[in-house]
Write an enzyme that holds these catalytic residues in place. Structure first.
Site, mmCIF file in Angstrom:
data_model
loop_
_atom_site.group_PDB
_atom_site.id
_atom_site.type_symbol
_atom_site.label_atom_id
_atom_site.label_comp_id
_atom_site.label_asym_id
_atom_site.label_seq_id
_atom_site.Cartn_x
_atom_site.Cartn_y
_atom_site.Cartn_z
ATOM 1 N N ASP A 191 0.137 -33.775 5.814
ATOM 2 C CA ASP A 191 -0.787 -34.600 5.036
ATOM 3 C C ASP A 191 -0.002 -35.523 4.122
ATOM 4 O O ASP A 191 1.123 -35.217 3.731
ATOM 5 C CB ASP A 191 -1.683 -33.723 4.156
ATOM 6 C CG ASP A 191 -2.748 -32.991 4.955
ATOM 7 O OD1 ASP A 191 -2.972 -33.373 6.134
ATOM 8 O OD2 ASP A 191 -3.345 -32.032 4.406
ATOM 9 N N TYR A 227 0.818 -1.214 0.000
ATOM 10 C CA TYR A 227 0.000 0.000 0.000
ATOM 11 C C TYR A 227 0.853 1.266 0.000
ATOM 12 O O TYR A 227 0.490 2.271 -0.599
ATOM 13 C CB TYR A 227 -0.949 0.003 1.201
ATOM 14 C CG TYR A 227 -2.131 -0.908 0.981
ATOM 15 C CD1 TYR A 227 -3.037 -0.643 -0.041
ATOM 16 C CD2 TYR A 227 -2.327 -2.033 1.761
ATOM 17 C CE1 TYR A 227 -4.117 -1.471 -0.270
ATOM 18 C CE2 TYR A 227 -3.409 -2.881 1.541
ATOM 19 C CZ TYR A 227 -4.303 -2.585 0.531
ATOM 20 O OH TYR A 227 -5.355 -3.400 0.302
ATOM 21 N N GLU A 280 1.369 -29.643 10.137
ATOM 22 C CA GLU A 280 1.032 -28.792 8.995
ATOM 23 C C GLU A 280 -0.099 -27.830 9.313
ATOM 24 O O GLU A 280 -0.052 -26.672 8.949
ATOM 25 C CB GLU A 280 0.673 -29.686 7.794
ATOM 26 C CG GLU A 280 0.217 -28.892 6.562
ATOM 27 C CD GLU A 280 -0.042 -29.777 5.353
ATOM 28 O OE1 GLU A 280 0.387 -30.947 5.365
ATOM 29 O OE2 GLU A 280 -0.677 -29.294 4.404
#
Ligand code: ATP
Ligand code: MG
Lengths: 673, 367
Positions: B248, B100, B196
């Protein structure tokens, strides 16, 4: 003042269109008329006349036997000849006098078409003055609102009219010089100006006033001519020789008619503009109530090539016409008749025809005129014989160069602030659909002028706007034995709106066609052309969208109209195809231009992007090193000038190559949208 | 003022040097450029000895007078300018904030200096490598995600924090975890467990796994951010704690493990500061479905993208070990993947009470 006309032509279009829709001339041909109004359609097979209504409806089961109402004898007392004038009185819509606003246009159009025809035939560069006077305004000082009395005056510098002919020309329907010949001209059947005169007489009771002089030193004659509608014959109510009449030669007609200037002027404006566009050899002055005189000066002082008269081609003739021609023939036998009445019939060809028809050589034309079976044999024989195509040098197209000049002067007269955003098309069906929609006035983005680029071929700068103009004149072709020729011109860019359908200007034998756009074969051909190939967008089944005016002209010894009102061209495949070919050729030129323009835009954009980036970089680096950004900017700019265009272009090429590799998309097919 | 800080001084000098070099080349009439080490797979090497991913020697010149590079060149200096100001004023901000700060329209056009944060983030990374500075040295941090609990007391910016008393939320790992900000006070942890996902981490926290096992549990919300990775490395190095990674069973999970272990392709230049080459992969293994009898209806079919990604990973030099090849090949062969949550099929606390303890006990991991 030119500007005003341009604007007026486009303003308040929507408001006037609705009322016209309801009274638009039916395109269906009237059946059972006595005097054949010969328009192009008579060349199409005559539909079988509908059987007269059975006098008695089939008796319903429980109905009582109806009482006889009349006898054949009683009916016979009521049967009598209907004159063409009487017929017209009841069916004025057939000739374009449906309502006061359309009648205004038609009256002007008939007179102007005649003037142009006469000048061209005589080999005179036409200078025409069109004047519309509002009698209400002249009386009260207030413009007439809606219907009222107007005088339409058209003056030309043509060959004039011989005194003895004037009464019949203006006071008798179906009297003229163009009906009995095959030649490219605006008028055809000898009905136009007398119909206008009759309309005036019917609505105001005033006769048509004619002044004409045939040459220097000759007297100018002035007439008031009325039509005896019962007999279809002229009644001259005033006949004077004028001492003073300025023009050396020429004709002026004044018609007092009931018209609606308020609603009808947009059609007239358009007609005048477009007539000037398609006739760049003509000067038109246009005088209107309470407005400044507007002039369209001629763009060339070269007369169009003379249109030659030709005899009909055998393959285009229909059975009825064949019988009539045979009846008129002075030849002794059928072969002589064929050779003298048709083009491309040598003695060898006539021999073959007769052989193919299986008829004797000694048959007389009179016998053919009288015997339908015989005529049909001959007609079949003609169709079975190979005959050379008709000569095509009889046509007089506008031509590439003059079409361009016409477009340029057209744009310079009508253009100032650019066309009004609202619906450019004078299309009556469209008007209904668009009514009520907002008046979006989107304009084409101003192209960034690139000072370095030299003027591109085909680009014209008109009143501060750049237009690309392309024109194509196709070689002559033949449909049904009639030579015809198609021309297409386009003007792209300028201040035409970029998000509206293109303006389609249709012309037949240099006469603008203002009505029945969607029923016209020209429109079909343009819509069927895939303009997306030429970088315009095009919704399915519609005109292309883009900042463009498209002019299509078809010149022919016989333009096939869909109806007597001469407003739309019939859908002959040969004609549609030619228009498409011409449009495609123009389209290819346009695509090349658009591509060039995009490239130039891109380059200009790129240059300015670098400048903008330099600004940013100079400020940032200036802050980092705590120095003024100005010298930094200057250093960058110095280098920017040195970095050659060629460098950047080779970078572009590499980029493009890379982009192409990653996105090899198949070309848009016909189906997708 | 922060100017006095020697690190800050050095950083500012580097930025100024970059700008000066551009000025010099423009003055000499040349096409100015910034030289940036290439951050792509082509310029990444796996250092067998150090067992980390390293940046190669390839450098790329970003020219100003080049149609495709001009904008990035400009952006590089907008970011440099903003960073210099941050450093000099002693303030630190997020990379989103920097986006920004540097975003504005160019001239009177509709174009912006940056259209999206996706444009400014890589420019920041470019600048880090071009200047050979750390992101923290530019006074920037990424959005913070990652949470930690465990039998450890730390000091964060002077505040002492007991990570045994963090309730259900845990302690948010900041982006900058260097010694000057975070210090380890005392601990009785035996190892670090990096999971995770946030949701799985919550299970471990709620089950007080860390108490039972004397483990520090930490998650990074998917691919762990720099702060989490750096902190894990510090825990490993300074406290000599083994690191276990639980992800995973899919290509993405494997990749997360490999990033923790030897660094990412994108941030290869920072591998030395963040990689934990000894990190152990504890699950979910492609063979766990057999060992722990996971029903096939908790499996997820791999899509084409997954398969392609897995195939790609087979070729990565750091996945060449036999065990890894077997893991990946088994995944491709079966065509299915499993989320950690699939273990809940065997009971909601199966993962904390059975699965992980068993794995640890049996030393069923890949090093
Ligand atoms: N301004 C004019 N100057 C010279 N001759 C004229 C002029 N106006 C009309 N004529 C002659 O009068 C004839 C009749 O004109 P009229 O408009 O009635 O029929 P047309 O032009 O032949 O056919 P159409 O009905 O299609 O207009 C024309 O054929 C032409 O010979
Ligand atoms: Mg006429």
């Amino acid at each position: 003042m030119a500007a005003k006309a341009g604007k007026a032509a486009r303003s308040d279009r929507a408001s006037g269109q609705l009322e016209l829709v309801s009274v638009e001339a039916p395109s269906a041909r009237p059946v059972g008329r006595k005097a054949p109004v010969r328009r192009a359609v008579t060349r199409e097979p005559e539909p079988a006349l509908p059987l007269p209504e059975p006098p008695e409806p089939a008796p319903e089961p429980e109905a009582r036997k109806p009482k006889r109402r009349s006898t054949a004898e009683e009916m016979a007392t009521r049967q009598r000849e209907i004159s063409i004038s009487e017929f017209f009185t009841k069916n004025r819509h057939l000739l374009g006098f449906d309502n006061p606003s359309k009648a205004l246009l038609t009256t002007i159009k008939e007179a102007v078409d005649n003037s142009l025809d006469a000048c061209e035939e005589a080999g005179i560069l036409p200078e025409i003055t069109i004047e519309v006077r509002d009698l209400g305004f002249e009386g009260s000082g207030e413009l007439t609102k809606g219907e009222g009395r107007f005088v339409v005056a058209v003056e030309d510098n043509g060959p004039g009219i011989v005194k003895a002919q004037a009464p019949k020309i203006f006071g008798k329907l179906l009297y003229g010089s163009k009906f009995h010949r095959l030649k490219q001209s605006r008028g055809q059947q000898g009905i136009g100006i007398s119909a206008a005169a009759m309309y005036g007489q019917l609505t105001t009771g005033q006769p048509i006033r004619v002044v004409s002089r045939t040459g220097k030193g000759k007297p100018a004659h002035s007439f008031d001519i009325q039509i005896d509608t019962r007999k279809n014959s002229p009644v001259v109510t005033r006949d004077e020789t004028l001492e003073e009449w300025a023009p050396e030669h020429g004709t002026r007609v004044d018609l007092e008619i009931v018209a609606n200037w308020q609603a009808g002027q947009k059609f007239v404006n358009r007609y005048v503009e477009h007539t000037a566009l398609a006739n760049p050899h003509c000067t038109v002055h246009y005088v209107r109530p309470k407005q400044e005189r507007l002039s369209f000066p001629r763009a060339t002082s070269e007369l169009p090539k003379e249109a030659l008269e030709i005899r009909p081609h055998p393959h285009g003739v229909e059975l009825g016409a064949l019988m009539t021609m045979a009846g008129d023939s002075k030849s002794r036998d059928v072969r002589g008749f064929l050779q003298s009445s048709f083009s491309r019939v040598s003695s060898q060809v006539s021999g073959e025809i007769v052989k193919n028809a299986g008829m004797k050589e000694r048959v007389r034309p009179r016998e053919i005129a009288a015997d339908r079976d015989l005529a049909e044999k001959l007609h079949k024989g003609i169709q079975a014989t190979r005959i050379m195509a008709p000569p095509t040098n009889c046509l007089s197209p506008i031509g590439d160069a003059l079409m361009r000049q016409g477009l340029v002067s057209f744009l310079s007269v009508i253009e100032t602030d650019g066309p009004e955003g609202e619906d450019g098309q004078l299309d009556l069906d469209q008007a209904v659909k668009r009514k009520g929609k907002g008046k979006g006035k989107a304009k084409a983005p101003e192209p960034t002028p690139d000072p370095a680029a030299e003027a591109e071929e085909g680009v014209e700068k008109i009143k501060g706007h750049e237009y690309f103009i392309a024109t194509v004149t196709r070689p002559p072709r033949v449909y049904r034995g009639n030579p015809f020729q198609v021309e297409v011109g386009l003007a792209h860019g300028g201040s035409w709106p970029a998000d509206k359908p293109v303006e389609l200007f249709r012309f037949a034998n240099r006469v603008p066609l203002l009505f029945q756009r969607s029923a016209c074969g020209i429109t079909e051909a343009v819509v069927k052309t895939d303009w997306r190939n030429y970088l315009l967008s095009q919704p399915k089944g519609s005109l292309p969208v883009g900042p463009m005016a498209l002019l299509v002209h078809i010149a022919s010894v016989w333009v096939p109209f869909t109806s007597e009102s001469k407003e739309a061209v019939a859908h002959y495949p040969e004609i549609i195809r030619e228009i498409q070919l011409a449009a495609q050729e123009c389209g290819r030129k346009l695509a090349a231009h658009i591509r060039k323009r995009q490239h130039a835009d891109y380059q200009a954009q790129r240059r300015s992007i670098f400048e903008l980036y330099i600004e940013e970089v100079a400020l940032a680096i200036g802050r980092i090193v705590e120095r003024s950004p100005d010298p930094i900017r200057r250093e960058f700019m110095k280098v920017a000038e040195k970095v050659t265009e060629a460098d950047l272009e080779s970078q572009d090429a590499k980029l493009e190559e890379a982009a192409e590799k990653t996105s090899k998309r198949p070309r848009r097919s016909e189906e997708d949208e | 003022m922060a100017r006095r800080d020697p690190v800050a001084k050095r950083t500012v000098a580097k930025i100024e040097k970059l700008a000066e070099s551009v000025l010099r080349s423009v003055k000499g009439g040349g096409n100015p450029f910034v030289e940036i080490p290439v951050r792509s797979l082509a310029n990444v090497r796996f250092n067998e000895k150090k067992r980390v991913v390293e940046l190669g020697g390839q450098r790329q010149k970003r020219y100003f007078f080049n149609v495709s590079m001009a904008k990035k060149f400009m952006q590089t200096f907008l970011v440099s300018d903003a960073c210099k100001e941050l450093v000099e004023s002693g303030k630190t901000t997020s990379i989103r904030d920097l986006y920004y700060i540097t975003k504005h329209s160019i001239g009177d056009t509709k174009q912006n200096t940056f259209e999206e944060q996706d444009e400014s983030d890589p420019i920041i990374e470019d600048l880090e490598v071009a200047l050979d500075t750390l992101r923290e040295e530019l006074h920037l941090f990424a959005s913070r995600k990652g949470t930690m609990v465990g039998p450890i007391t730390i000091r964060d910016s002077g505040d002492t924090i007991d990570l045994r008393r963090m309730g259900s939320g845990g302690w948010g790992v900041p982006s900058i975890v260097e010694e000057n900000v975070i210090q380890f006070v005392r601990h009785e942890a035996k190892y670090v467990l990096l999971v995770e996902k946030d949701a799985v981490w919550s299970r471990f926290n709620e089950d007080k796994f860390w108490k039972r096992q004397n483990a520090i549990i930490i998650h990074g919300g998917g691919q762990p951010p720099r702060g989490v990775r750096r902190l894990v490395q510090r825990l490993h190095r300074e406290l000599s704690l083994p690191v276990y990674v639980l992800v995973d069973n899919d290509p993405w999970g494997f990749y997360i493990y490999s990033v923790v272990k030897q660094g990412s392709i994108n941030l290869a230049f920072e591998s030395m500061r963040m990689a934990v080459p000894d990190a152990r992969f504890i699950g979910l293994s492609s063979f766990d479905k057999m060992t722990y009898k996971l029903p096939s209806n908790v499996a997820i079919r791999m899509d084409d993208g997954d398969v392609a990604r897995a195939r790609q990973m087979l070729a990565y030099p750091w996945f060449q070990a036999k065990q890894w090849q077997a893991e990946i090949q088994e995944m491709v062969r079966s065509g299915v993947k499993y989320e950690l949550e699939a273990l809940s099929r065997r009971g909601i606390s199966f993962i904390t009470e059975e699965y992980l303890p068993t794995k640890l006990r049996e030393k069923d991991w890949i090093a």
